[in-house]
Design an enzyme around this catalytic site. Structure first.
Site, PDB file in Angstrom:
ATOM      1  N   ARG A 131       0.813  -1.218   0.000  1.00  0.00           N
ATOM      2  CA  ARG A 131       0.000   0.000   0.000  1.00  0.00           C
ATOM      3  C   ARG A 131       0.851   1.275   0.000  1.00  0.00           C
ATOM      4  O   ARG A 131       0.338   2.370  -0.169  1.00  0.00           O
ATOM      5  CB  ARG A 131      -0.949  -0.002   1.215  1.00  0.00           C
ATOM      6  CG  ARG A 131      -0.260   0.293   2.523  1.00  0.00           C
ATOM      7  CD  ARG A 131      -1.078  -0.108   3.735  1.00  0.00           C
ATOM      8  NE  ARG A 131      -2.137   0.827   4.050  1.00  0.00           N
ATOM      9  CZ  ARG A 131      -2.025   1.852   4.877  1.00  0.00           C
ATOM     10  NH1 ARG A 131      -0.856   2.132   5.437  1.00  0.00           N
ATOM     11  NH2 ARG A 131      -3.063   2.609   5.143  1.00  0.00           N
ATOM     12  N   ARG A 184       3.669  17.051   8.580  1.00  0.00           N
ATOM     13  CA  ARG A 184       4.579  16.357   9.489  1.00  0.00           C
ATOM     14  C   ARG A 184       5.717  15.692   8.710  1.00  0.00           C
ATOM     15  O   ARG A 184       5.638  15.465   7.513  1.00  0.00           O
ATOM     16  CB  ARG A 184       3.839  15.302  10.310  1.00  0.00           C
ATOM     17  CG  ARG A 184       3.222  14.165   9.516  1.00  0.00           C
ATOM     18  CD  ARG A 184       2.590  13.143  10.456  1.00  0.00           C
ATOM     19  NE  ARG A 184       2.001  12.016   9.758  1.00  0.00           N
ATOM     20  CZ  ARG A 184       0.765  11.961   9.297  1.00  0.00           C
ATOM     21  NH1 ARG A 184      -0.037  12.995   9.451  1.00  0.00           N
ATOM     22  NH2 ARG A 184       0.323  10.880   8.682  1.00  0.00           N
ATOM     23  N   PRO A 258      -6.051  12.087   6.813  1.00  0.00           N
ATOM     24  CA  PRO A 258      -6.822  11.690   5.627  1.00  0.00           C
ATOM     25  C   PRO A 258      -6.652  10.221   5.271  1.00  0.00           C
ATOM     26  O   PRO A 258      -7.614   9.569   4.839  1.00  0.00           O
ATOM     27  CB  PRO A 258      -6.270  12.596   4.525  1.00  0.00           C
ATOM     28  CG  PRO A 258      -5.785  13.802   5.250  1.00  0.00           C
ATOM     29  CD  PRO A 258      -5.235  13.286   6.549  1.00  0.00           C
ATOM     30  N   GLU A 259      -5.433   9.696   5.454  1.00  0.00           N
ATOM     31  CA  GLU A 259      -5.167   8.303   5.082  1.00  0.00           C
ATOM     32  C   GLU A 259      -5.685   7.307   6.111  1.00  0.00           C
ATOM     33  O   GLU A 259      -5.627   6.092   5.892  1.00  0.00           O
ATOM     34  CB  GLU A 259      -3.656   8.107   4.859  1.00  0.00           C
ATOM     35  CG  GLU A 259      -2.810   8.038   6.111  1.00  0.00           C
ATOM     36  CD  GLU A 259      -2.478   9.375   6.753  1.00  0.00           C
ATOM     37  OE1 GLU A 259      -1.612   9.390   7.658  1.00  0.00           O
ATOM     38  OE2 GLU A 259      -3.078  10.409   6.369  1.00  0.00           O
ATOM     39  N   GLY A 293       7.029   7.391  13.270  1.00  0.00           N
ATOM     40  CA  GLY A 293       7.200   6.131  12.562  1.00  0.00           C
ATOM     41  C   GLY A 293       6.658   4.950  13.352  1.00  0.00           C
ATOM     42  O   GLY A 293       6.352   3.909  12.777  1.00  0.00           O
ATOM     43  N   ASP A 295       3.772   4.042  14.552  1.00  0.00           N
ATOM     44  CA  ASP A 295       2.327   4.200  14.619  1.00  0.00           C
ATOM     45  C   ASP A 295       1.666   2.834  14.419  1.00  0.00           C
ATOM     46  O   ASP A 295       1.598   2.362  13.302  1.00  0.00           O
ATOM     47  CB  ASP A 295       1.821   5.234  13.607  1.00  0.00           C
ATOM     48  CG  ASP A 295       2.471   5.096  12.227  1.00  0.00           C
ATOM     49  OD1 ASP A 295       3.537   4.481  12.073  1.00  0.00           O
ATOM     50  OD2 ASP A 295       1.885   5.644  11.280  1.00  0.00           O
ATOM     51  N   GLU A 479       6.858  -6.498   5.755  1.00  0.00           N
ATOM     52  CA  GLU A 479       7.099  -5.224   6.429  1.00  0.00           C
ATOM     53  C   GLU A 479       7.555  -5.434   7.863  1.00  0.00           C
ATOM     54  O   GLU A 479       8.380  -4.687   8.391  1.00  0.00           O
ATOM     55  CB  GLU A 479       5.798  -4.421   6.405  1.00  0.00           C
ATOM     56  CG  GLU A 479       5.830  -3.128   7.160  1.00  0.00           C
ATOM     57  CD  GLU A 479       4.441  -2.536   7.365  1.00  0.00           C
ATOM     58  OE1 GLU A 479       4.366  -1.323   7.617  1.00  0.00           O
ATOM     59  OE2 GLU A 479       3.443  -3.277   7.275  1.00  0.00           O
ATOM     60  N   GLU A 494      -3.351  -0.748  11.416  1.00  0.00           N
ATOM     61  CA  GLU A 494      -4.553  -0.258  10.752  1.00  0.00           C
ATOM     62  C   GLU A 494      -4.757  -0.879   9.379  1.00  0.00           C
ATOM     63  O   GLU A 494      -5.699  -0.540   8.674  1.00  0.00           O
ATOM     64  CB  GLU A 494      -4.467   1.267  10.600  1.00  0.00           C
ATOM     65  CG  GLU A 494      -4.333   1.995  11.913  1.00  0.00           C
ATOM     66  CD  GLU A 494      -4.128   3.490  11.725  1.00  0.00           C
ATOM     67  OE1 GLU A 494      -4.678   4.261  12.535  1.00  0.00           O
ATOM     68  OE2 GLU A 494      -3.424   3.896  10.784  1.00  0.00           O
TER      69      GLU A 494
END
Length: 516
Positions: A131, A184, A258-259, A293, A295, A479, A494
């Site tokens: 993504r 940011r 927004p994302e 980073g 998150d 990842e 998320e």
């Protein structure tokens, strides 16, 4: 001075974030949850003039037969995942697979499509994968470690020049080249990228990128040059007693990301009901954690089990301040190479003062470990995390401290597949049982810096074996990984686990080659 000169490059339109461009339409789509991942619509490309789409939406949305999903898919092109169509050969060595992936993950310079959120860049670059279809700031340093091993010096330079271009045009390096990231940054690894490239090309590289390193420093230190009351903050700067200034994570906006719009608004509702937390306060803490980073992680929570207790902007992070120390030292050397002795001495002094502050505010004598510091409570946070190894990576830890940190790594963080990020299981992706490539490298290199080679080798053996095992099983580079139970995939977060994957590829190659 031998310096970087930004190329002539024209944007198709001003940098407008999708929630600002589409207004009500954007909010309605994200709150309707028609996409399992909120980033999907944030990255979507309109098939015609956005103004016409907005007008049509307001005309049609109240009609009985209106269907949001049908409308959106009829007026936007949805982004594709990267690497999903790449067929791997699970019988080949992982290093050969990674070598092939570089071209799959490389994006060419592009023009901004009308209404799209992607900010065009002048040079080719490597994206993480899945993504993540854009260049990410701190990811790129770890990706570059592998590009260096693959002999891809030109691509490293292209990526460095893209970041220099962003600094010159925006004044800082955003999380990634998307309009919705323009409030940011991410952990400031630019000076480490410059150092990496200078190891390949010589010290002239430090002089070349000095103007951009200085601009980045000024961005992070905005508000730090004027005296401030102790334990007060302005943007990313926190004033402490005796004129000490340290840094925190921050975001200039206090609205849903927004994302991750749906996720943020849902959490704000929960926080308001549970604690009476104002939505804008929660959004600010969420966004600041996104800049880190990490998150998300219990590292940022007052109550490690409660996401709604997030209070990121109250926290001085140990890793961020070590990175700022490195930036100060690199700027100092670059000024010396530029024959500016006055500025060299100024930044050497800044680095010296920060080193003293790091030992004062982050070393917890009772725990014998480097901790984050809550400047609102004027005490350490409760979270014991692998971020405490950053002083070893930057050679900032006194020798006695390094032995204690090594003991923490062996006793608490080192598992059968590598290092945990934290020791608590919360369901957040930057907590147990997950391990992440960048933090494996930071700890591994830190251990080697202090001659703890046996522990470093154990760590790299476990981490490399886990990556190779997963590749033989699925043909994928992931990842993140479950380092506690290597038979299970990592979880939390998320979104679904992503493959590709830039920083995993980079750290794998670098660590594998060091083992030879």
């Amino acid at each position: 001075m031998y310096g970087f000169v930004a190329p002539s490059f024209t944007y198709g339109q001003p940098h407008i974030s999708p929630e600002e461009l589409y207004g009500t339409l954007f909010r309605d789509v994200q709150c309707s949850h028609i996409f399992s991942d909120s980033k999907t619509f944030a990255d979507a490309i309109p098939l015609e003039d956005p103004v016409l789409i907005i007008e049509r939406y307001h005309r049609e949305k109240h009609l009985p037969e209106f269907n949001m999903d049908t409308f959106i898919r009829g007026h936007f092109r949805m982004p594709a995942h990267i690497v999903c169509d790449f067929v791997s050969d699970r019988s080949e060595p992982v290093s050969e697979h990674v070598g092939k992936l570089w071209s799959v993950l490389t994006r060419q310079p592009e023009n901004q499509e009308r209404g799209g959120s992607l900010i065009p860049l002048p040079y080719p670059y490597v994206v993480p994968g899945g993504r993540f279809r854009e260049i990410y700031y701190w990811d790129s340093y770890f990706t570059m470690l592998g590009l260096k091993e693959s002999g891809r010096a030109e691509l490293i330079e292209n990526m460095l020049n893209n970041f220099a271009y962003l600094v010159d045009t925006l004044g800082f390096i955003p999380t990634a080249n998307r309009t919705y990231y323009l409030s940011r940054s991410q952990p400031p690894f630019f000076s480490l990228m410059v150092r990496l490239f200078s190891d390949m090309e010589g010290k002239k590289v430090l002089k070349k990128y000095l103007p951009q390193m200085q601009k980045e420093y000024d961005y992070w230190m905005d508000g730090g040059h004027e005296p401030g009351e102790p334990f007060t903050a302005h943007r990313r700067v926190v004033h402490l007693p005796d004129g000490v200034v340290l840094n925190r994570y921050w975001d200039d906006k206090a609205t849903p990301r927004p994302e991750s719009y749906g996720e943020d608004t849902d959490l704000a509702r929960e926080a308001s009901e549970a604690h009476g937390t104002a939505p804008d306060e929660l959004y600010r803490h969420i966004r600041a954690a996104a800049e880190s980073g990490w998150d998300f992680s219990s590292r940022w929570f007052a109550d490690e089990t409660d996401f709604t207790s997030i209070h990121t902007t109250d926290i001085l992070p140990i890793d961020l301040n070590c990175l700022m120390y490195h930036l100060e030292k690199t700027i100092a050397e670059a000024y010396l190479l530029s024959d500016n002795r006055r500025m060299h001495l100024l930044y050497e002094e800044k680095a010296r003062q920060r080193n003293i502050a790091i030992q004062t505010y982050f070393w917890d004598e009772s725990r014998h470990y480097y901790m984050d510091y809550d400047f609102k409570k004027r005490n350490f946070t409760k979270a014991i995390t692998i971020a405490g190894t950053f002083p070893l990576f930057f050679k900032l830890a006194p020798k006695p401290h390094s032995h204690y940190v090594r003991a923490y790594i062996r006793l608490n963080f080192l598992k059968s597949g590598g290092l945990l990020t934290t020791m608590v299981r919360t369901g957040q992706q930057w907590d147990a049982p997950n391990g992440w490539a960048p933090l494996q490298w930071i700890a591994y290199k830190g251990l080697r810096n202090y001659n703890f080679h046996r522990t470093a080798n154990e760590l790299s053996d476990e981490w490399l074996s886990l990556i190779e095992k997963e590749f033989r099983h699925s043909g994928k580079m992931l990842e993140k990984y479950n380092v506690s139970d290597t038979n299970l995939l990592a979880g939390g977060g998320e979104y679904e686990i992503q493959e590709g994957f830039g920083w995993t590829n980079g750290v794998y190659l670098r660590m594998k080659n060091r083992k030879r």
